[in-house]
Design a protein around this motif. Structure first.
Motif, PDB file in Angstrom:
ATOM      1  N   ALA A 164       0.863  -1.179   0.000  1.00 51.22           N
ATOM      2  CA  ALA A 164       0.000   0.000   0.000  1.00 51.22           C
ATOM      3  C   ALA A 164       0.900   1.229   0.000  1.00 51.22           C
ATOM      4  CB  ALA A 164      -0.918  -0.013   1.212  1.00 51.22           C
ATOM      5  N   ALA A 165       1.322   1.655  -1.202  1.00 54.16           N
ATOM      6  CA  ALA A 165       2.349   2.685  -1.332  1.00 54.16           C
ATOM      7  C   ALA A 165       1.792   4.071  -1.023  1.00 54.16           C
ATOM      8  CB  ALA A 165       2.937   2.669  -2.737  1.00 54.16           C
ATOM      9  N   LEU A 166       2.499   4.811  -0.156  1.00 53.27           N
ATOM     10  CA  LEU A 166       2.153   6.189   0.159  1.00 53.27           C
ATOM     11  C   LEU A 166       3.320   7.155  -0.019  1.00 53.27           C
ATOM     12  CD1 LEU A 166      -0.176   5.898   3.300  1.00 53.27           C
ATOM     13  CD2 LEU A 166      -0.821   6.455   0.952  1.00 53.27           C
ATOM     14  N   GLY A 167       4.552   6.650  -0.103  1.00 55.31           N
ATOM     15  CA  GLY A 167       5.705   7.532  -0.257  1.00 55.31           C
ATOM     16  C   GLY A 167       6.791   6.867  -1.074  1.00 55.31           C
ATOM     17  N   VAL A 168       7.632   7.679  -1.741  1.00 60.53           N
ATOM     18  CA  VAL A 168       8.726   7.126  -2.531  1.00 60.53           C
ATOM     19  C   VAL A 168       9.866   8.126  -2.621  1.00 60.53           C
ATOM     20  CG1 VAL A 168       7.787   7.960  -4.734  1.00 60.53           C
ATOM     21  CG2 VAL A 168       9.359   6.019  -4.724  1.00 60.53           C
ATOM     22  N   VAL A 169      11.096   7.610  -2.625  1.00 58.65           N
ATOM     23  CA  VAL A 169      12.275   8.383  -2.986  1.00 58.65           C
ATOM     24  C   VAL A 169      13.118   7.549  -3.952  1.00 58.65           C
ATOM     25  CG1 VAL A 169      12.471   9.897  -0.980  1.00 58.65           C
ATOM     26  CG2 VAL A 169      13.413   7.614  -0.863  1.00 58.65           C
ATOM     27  N   ALA A 170      13.688   8.206  -4.949  1.00 64.46           N
ATOM     28  CA  ALA A 170      14.572   7.567  -5.908  1.00 64.46           C
ATOM     29  C   ALA A 170      15.975   8.114  -5.660  1.00 64.46           C
ATOM     30  CB  ALA A 170      14.122   7.860  -7.338  1.00 64.46           C
ATOM     31  N   ALA A 171      16.884   7.260  -5.185  1.00 65.38           N
ATOM     32  CA  ALA A 171      18.230   7.712  -4.811  1.00 65.38           C
ATOM     33  C   ALA A 171      19.185   6.528  -4.862  1.00 65.38           C
ATOM     34  CB  ALA A 171      18.218   8.336  -3.415  1.00 65.38           C
ATOM     35  N   ASP A 172      20.461   6.823  -4.880  1.00 61.64           N
ATOM     36  CA  ASP A 172      21.494   5.786  -4.895  1.00 61.64           C
ATOM     37  C   ASP A 172      21.829   5.430  -3.446  1.00 61.64           C
ATOM     38  OD1 ASP A 172      23.626   4.111  -5.312  1.00 61.64           O
ATOM     39  OD2 ASP A 172      25.011   5.709  -5.901  1.00 61.64           O
ATOM     40  N   PHE A 173      21.251   4.355  -2.948  1.00 63.40           N
ATOM     41  CA  PHE A 173      21.431   3.995  -1.548  1.00 63.40           C
ATOM     42  C   PHE A 173      22.653   3.117  -1.306  1.00 63.40           C
ATOM     43  CE2 PHE A 173      16.848   4.919  -1.745  1.00 63.40           C
ATOM     44  CZ  PHE A 173      16.794   5.899  -0.771  1.00 63.40           C
ATOM     45  N   ASP A 174      23.092   2.358  -2.314  1.00 62.98           N
ATOM     46  CA  ASP A 174      24.216   1.452  -2.110  1.00 62.98           C
ATOM     47  C   ASP A 174      25.523   1.986  -2.677  1.00 62.98           C
ATOM     48  OD1 ASP A 174      23.524   1.203  -4.751  1.00 62.98           O
ATOM     49  OD2 ASP A 174      23.297  -0.981  -4.736  1.00 62.98           O
ATOM     50  N   GLY A 175      25.524   3.222  -3.186  1.00 66.86           N
ATOM     51  CA  GLY A 175      26.766   3.858  -3.601  1.00 66.86           C
ATOM     52  C   GLY A 175      27.363   3.352  -4.895  1.00 66.86           C
ATOM     53  N   ASP A 176      26.536   2.728  -5.760  1.00 65.63           N
ATOM     54  CA  ASP A 176      27.098   2.225  -7.008  1.00 65.63           C
ATOM     55  C   ASP A 176      26.871   3.162  -8.180  1.00 65.63           C
ATOM     56  OD1 ASP A 176      24.411   1.923  -7.507  1.00 65.63           O
ATOM     57  OD2 ASP A 176      24.513  -0.194  -8.087  1.00 65.63           O
ATOM     58  N   GLY A 177      26.255   4.330  -7.927  1.00 64.01           N
ATOM     59  CA  GLY A 177      26.046   5.308  -8.977  1.00 64.01           C
ATOM     60  C   GLY A 177      24.766   5.140  -9.762  1.00 64.01           C
ATOM     61  N   TRP A 178      23.952   4.138  -9.429  1.00 62.14           N
ATOM     62  CA  TRP A 178      22.681   3.899 -10.107  1.00 62.14           C
ATOM     63  C   TRP A 178      21.541   4.176  -9.133  1.00 62.14           C
ATOM     64  CZ3 TRP A 178      22.027   1.637 -15.173  1.00 62.14           C
ATOM     65  CH2 TRP A 178      23.235   1.416 -15.851  1.00 62.14           C
ATOM     66  N   LEU A 179      20.435   4.729  -9.656  1.00 64.20           N
ATOM     67  CA  LEU A 179      19.329   5.129  -8.807  1.00 64.20           C
ATOM     68  C   LEU A 179      18.464   3.938  -8.411  1.00 64.20           C
ATOM     69  CD1 LEU A 179      18.192   8.454 -10.528  1.00 64.20           C
ATOM     70  CD2 LEU A 179      19.581   8.174  -8.469  1.00 64.20           C
ATOM     71  N   ASP A 180      18.231   3.824  -7.110  1.00 69.45           N
ATOM     72  CA  ASP A 180      17.365   2.801  -6.540  1.00 69.45           C
ATOM     73  C   ASP A 180      16.033   3.453  -6.142  1.00 69.45           C
ATOM     74  OD1 ASP A 180      19.728   1.011  -6.512  1.00 69.45           O
ATOM     75  OD2 ASP A 180      20.387   2.285  -4.848  1.00 69.45           O
ATOM     76  N   LEU A 181      15.097   2.639  -5.652  1.00 68.52           N
ATOM     77  CA  LEU A 181      13.802   3.135  -5.199  1.00 68.52           C
ATOM     78  C   LEU A 181      13.539   2.655  -3.780  1.00 68.52           C
ATOM     79  CD1 LEU A 181      11.378   2.445  -8.197  1.00 68.52           C
ATOM     80  CD2 LEU A 181      11.871   4.689  -7.228  1.00 68.52           C
TER      81      LEU A 181
END
Length: 607
Positions: free
Chosen positions: A286-303
């Motif tokens: 039940a999605a209410l929020g999202v951020v798209a960012a590089d969390f593991d430091g590999d230079g690619w955007l995660d969700l």
């Protein structure tokens, strides 16, 4: 949102009258006790208030209509959000506000529990900022909804909005989420927008709340994530009751969840649905929020997806067009006790200065808001208790939020928008017509991973008790500090103008590509002589159902802050993986950094 909200830090007075009243005080748009969902905590407010509400004085006359009719539809108490974005390219932030409707087809608004003010069109509204380089004191907005091409009535029940230049023409577009059909609005560049939902292939008829533009495949075009909430059927009613036996709003567990959607931008104005191919159809929440960012430091955007009363998702980008859901192993699916919480709002930033992106999300009364500290590899530790953010949040249900360095001392602080989703018994017993209202909160980052609540000196607007939902953040008056556009369910919009941040030195940056598009997802490092760099990300996502200023602000104040001359330059990791270095930007102004205008970084390209 499954629990029953029963506590307030201090109970607001009984609310007996419904009309909106204007308070005769320094806050010209403050609503006095007597309006639905409004009260006062009676807390002492410091004379030098940190924020002041200027919505009414600036011409933002929007009032959110929730369509409440006594039927306890969940959508009535969920919305709505807002956006701060520069639609006309004049350099300042305009405002887009999402509106509700009557949920029952053909129902007369006069049947609503709280009818809209006379003459108010139930449509999403666009307000142009007419600051145009003038002093902050000249801040003024003009309603340009009709001139911009938005209809007099919205097609669906408005929930949220995200912003991004999906067609790389240098103009920011809008994607509006609804209880009902979503809409993609293309910015024509002449002050008008056109509905290109069908032509673009981005339609979604299910109940969507969060959305985010981000370039997940590094092809130079913004893709689109759409988060779906639950399948509430207005015809086949589900009746829920609280512990007293009285009918109340249901929680998400009473309904089926739908998979979220991922649309890949083809670069020709159209998108393809790659949800299944990318692996996102494997999980439902039940999605209410999202951020798209590089969390593991590999230079690619995660969700990172905040789900209501279900485990949250951390979709790690595999760099081949697919994602792997890794939240549980990464320590970010549930809290430290192993419990899934009612996550609503979420934001990502480097709050502890160690160079990686940490997570903060808001929850339900009886739970606590949660802080996840990143170890730099995308593995998180629940730092809620150690931070001091836990106990002050337990009495509240929280939605919009962001890391906001309100005092420009270099340490990200937190603003939290509160408002219940189920009846607060103390208010209901007192005869309150809208017993969901709660005060908002402000927390100051003390450094060392600790926070203190400073709500009591944040200003009169923080003494109000309302049903706050979406919050968009940005420098509305271009004075070098972050302001807040705050939406209240069945209440007037608030424009919280920051009165203190601009007193400190600051550096502002806008990062663009050759087309003039804001480079969402870029990582920015402010390089300092003899100190670790400060890190920020270019984004419009986060908070709840809202879109924020994509510009980056670095505060240089505070007792331990470096002087402006200690700034040696800026390093940017662009969304395509290239890395560039730029010279030291001047303090006290916004500087545009164009991709390709810097020097290749000695550290080369990211993975």
């Amino acid at each position: 949102m499954d629990r029953v909200d029963v506590r307030l830090r201090s109970a607001p007075p009984v609310l007996l009258v419904l009309p909106l009243l204007l308070a005769a005080c320094d806050d010209p748009s403050a609503r006095e006790p007597g309006a639905p969902g409004t009260g006062s905590r009676g807390a002492a407010v410091a004379e030098a208030a940190l924020f002041v509400d200027r919505a009414a004085a600036a011409g933002l006359d929007f009032v959110q209509f929730n369509g409440m009719s006594g039927q306890y539809y969940m959508a009535e108490v969920t919305g709505s959000g807002a956006a701060l974005f520069d639609y006309d390219g004049d350099g300042d932030l305009d405002a887009f506000l999402v509106q509700g409707q009557m949920l029952e087809p053909g129902a007369d608004v006069r049947r609503a529990t709280f009818p809209p003010p006379a003459g108010v069109a139930l449509a999403d509204r666009l307000f142009r900022n007419d600051l145009d380089g003038g002093p902050p004191s000249s801040l003024r907005f003009t309603d340009v909804t009709a001139a911009a091409g938005f209809g007099a009535r919205a097609d669906g029940y408005g929930m949220g909005v995200t912003t991004g230049d999906y067609d790389n023409d240098g103009r920011t577009d809008l994607y509006v989420t609804n209880f009902g059909p979503n809409r993609l609005w293309r910015n024509r560049g002449d002050g008008t927008f056109e509905d290109v939902t069908a032509a673009s292939g981005t339609g979604e008829d299910r109940w969507s709340v969060p959305a985010a533009f981000f370039d997940f495949d590094r092809d130079g075009w913004l893709d689109l994530y759409v988060g779906n909430y639950i399948a509430e059927d207005l015809e086949e009613r589900t009746i829920c009751r609280d512990f007293t036996g009285a009918q109340d709003y249901c929680g998400p567990g009473a309904f089926e969840s739908h998979p979220d959607r991922l649309f890949r931008n083809r670069g020709d104005g159209t998108f393809e649905d790659v949800t299944e191919r990318a692996g996102l159809a494997e999980r439902r929440g039940a999605a209410l929020g999202v951020v798209a960012a590089d969390f593991d430091g590999d230079g690619w955007l995660d969700l990172y997806v905040a789900n209501d009363s279900q485990p949250n998702f951390l979709w790690i980008n595999r760099r081949d067009g697919t994602f792997e859901e890794a939240a549980l192993l990464a320590g970010a699916a549930v809290n430290a006790t192993g419990k899934a919480e009612a996550s609503m709002g979420v934001d990502a930033a480097d709050y502890d200065g160690d160079g990686d992106l940490d997570l903060f999300m808001t929850h339900l009364t009886g739970e606590t808001n949660t802080l996840y500290a990143n170890d730099g590899r995308g593995v998180f530790d629940d730092a809620t208790t150690a931070s001091g953010l836990g106990p002050p949040s337990r009495p509240y249900t929280s939605f919009g939020t962001a890391w906001i360095d309100y005092d420009n001392d270099g340490d990200p602080d937190l603003l939290i928008a509160n408002g219940a989703v189920k009846r607060i018994e103390a208010l209901a017993r007192a005869g309150d017509p809208f017993p969901l209202h709660q005060p908002n909160q402000l927390f100051r980052n003390l450094g060392g991973g600790r926070f203190e609540e400073v709500t009591d000196r944040a200003g009169e607007v923080f003494a109000l008790s309302e049903v706050s939902r979406g919050a968009a953040f940005g420098d509305v008056d271009d004075d070098g500090d972050l302001d807040v556009l705050l939406v209240s369910n069945s209440g007037p919009v608030r424009l919280l103008i920051n009165r203190v941040g601009s007193r400190q030195p600051w550096i502002g940056l806008r990062l663009t590509g050759s087309s003039g598009r804001d480079m969402l997802g870029a990582r920015v490092e402010l390089l300092l002589r003899g100190r670790p760099p400060r890190v920020a990300r270019v984004r419009t996502d986060g908070s709840f159902a809202s879109a924020s200023d994509p510009r980056v602000l670095f505060g240089l104040g505070g007792p331990d802050a470096p002087p402006a001359e200690a700034v040696s330059g800026v390093r940017v990791l662009w969304p395509d993986g290239s890395v560039e270095a730029f010279g030291a930007p001047p303090a006290g102004r916004y500087t545009t950094l164009l991709q390709g205008g810097g020097s290749p970084s000695p550290e080369g390209e990211a993975p």
